[in-house]
Design a protein around this motif. Structure first.
Motif, PDB file in Angstrom:
ATOM      1  N   THR A   1       0.841  -1.185   0.000  1.00 44.84           N
ATOM      2  CA  THR A   1       0.000   0.000   0.000  1.00 44.84           C
ATOM      3  C   THR A   1       0.883   1.244   0.000  1.00 44.84           C
ATOM      4  OG1 THR A   1      -1.862  -1.071   1.102  1.00 44.84           O
ATOM      5  CG2 THR A   1      -1.649   1.312   1.384  1.00 44.84           C
TER       6      THR A   1
ATOM      7  N   ILE B   1      -3.608   4.277  -1.641  1.00 43.36           N
ATOM      8  CA  ILE B   1      -4.064   3.324  -2.651  1.00 43.36           C
ATOM      9  C   ILE B   1      -3.465   1.967  -2.344  1.00 43.36           C
ATOM     10  CG2 ILE B   1      -2.153   3.922  -4.222  1.00 43.36           C
ATOM     11  CD1 ILE B   1      -4.216   3.563  -6.547  1.00 43.36           C
TER      12      ILE B   1
ATOM     13  N   GLY C   1      -4.672  -1.278  -6.482  1.00 39.70           N
ATOM     14  CA  GLY C   1      -5.288  -0.081  -7.055  1.00 39.70           C
ATOM     15  C   GLY C   1      -6.797  -0.050  -6.899  1.00 39.70           C
TER      16      GLY C   1
ATOM     17  N   ILE D   1      -9.080   2.786  -2.585  1.00 41.79           N
ATOM     18  CA  ILE D   1      -8.551   4.151  -2.568  1.00 41.79           C
ATOM     19  C   ILE D   1      -9.280   4.932  -1.478  1.00 41.79           C
ATOM     20  CG2 ILE D   1      -8.440   6.333  -3.841  1.00 41.79           C
ATOM     21  CD1 ILE D   1      -8.054   4.719  -6.387  1.00 41.79           C
TER      22      ILE D   1
ATOM     23  N   SER E   1      -3.476   7.532  -8.211  1.00 41.38           N
ATOM     24  CA  SER E   1      -3.522   6.426  -9.164  1.00 41.38           C
ATOM     25  C   SER E   1      -2.213   5.649  -9.102  1.00 41.38           C
ATOM     26  CB  SER E   1      -3.757   6.950 -10.578  1.00 41.38           C
ATOM     27  OG  SER E   1      -2.694   7.802 -10.981  1.00 41.38           O
ATOM     28  N   ARG E   2      -2.276   4.462  -9.634  1.00 41.36           N
ATOM     29  CA  ARG E   2      -1.105   3.584  -9.559  1.00 41.36           C
ATOM     30  C   ARG E   2      -0.898   2.921 -10.914  1.00 41.36           C
ATOM     31  NH1 ARG E   2       0.100   0.393  -4.155  1.00 41.36           N
ATOM     32  NH2 ARG E   2       2.204  -0.319  -4.663  1.00 41.36           N
TER      33      ARG E   2
END
Length: 124
Positions: free
Chosen positions: A33, A51, A55, A58, A71-72
């Motif tokens: 995380t 996140i 993903g 959130i 975002s990832r």
């Protein structure tokens, strides 16, 4: 030892946008995380957004909800924080953090690795 590096801070006028990026040095961070915290001068370090490794999960602090997006990049140890409609009260040093916990934590003490921080200054 995991190294975390942030980039993307700067000076912007109120209402403007910035995008912060965070890279973890170890591929294993793609399974951890990750989160963003911020610390204004003389104040405590506060949770901004987090996140999960997938993903899917959130979370945001209420003060940035609707303005910031975390975002990832899939299967990568890279996380972004898109910050829109910035306000002077968003001015702070922003830190990327990584925790081995599987779920998102909001307390900075629960994060194992930290970047050096990147400064965001929003002028009115």
């Amino acid at each position: 030892q995991v190294h975390v590096v942030e980039s993307g801070g700067g000076l912007v006028q109120a209402g403007g946008s910035l995008r912060l990026s965070c890279v973890g040095s170890d591929r294993t961070t793609s399974t951890y995380t990750m989160a963003w915290f911020r610390q204004a001068p003389g104040k405590q370090r506060d949770f901004v957004a987090g996140i999960s490794w997938s993903g899917i999960n959130i979370e945001y602090d209420g003060s940035v909800l609707g303005r910031f997006t975390i975002s990832r990049e899939k299967d990568k140890n890279i996380v972004h924080l898109q910050m829109n409609d910035l306000k002077p009260e968003d001015t702070a040093d922003y830190y990327c953090a990584v925790t081995h916990f599987g779920n998102i934590r909001r307390q900075w003490l629960e994060y194992n690795w930290w970047g050096q921080g990147t400064r965001v200054t929003v002028s009115s």
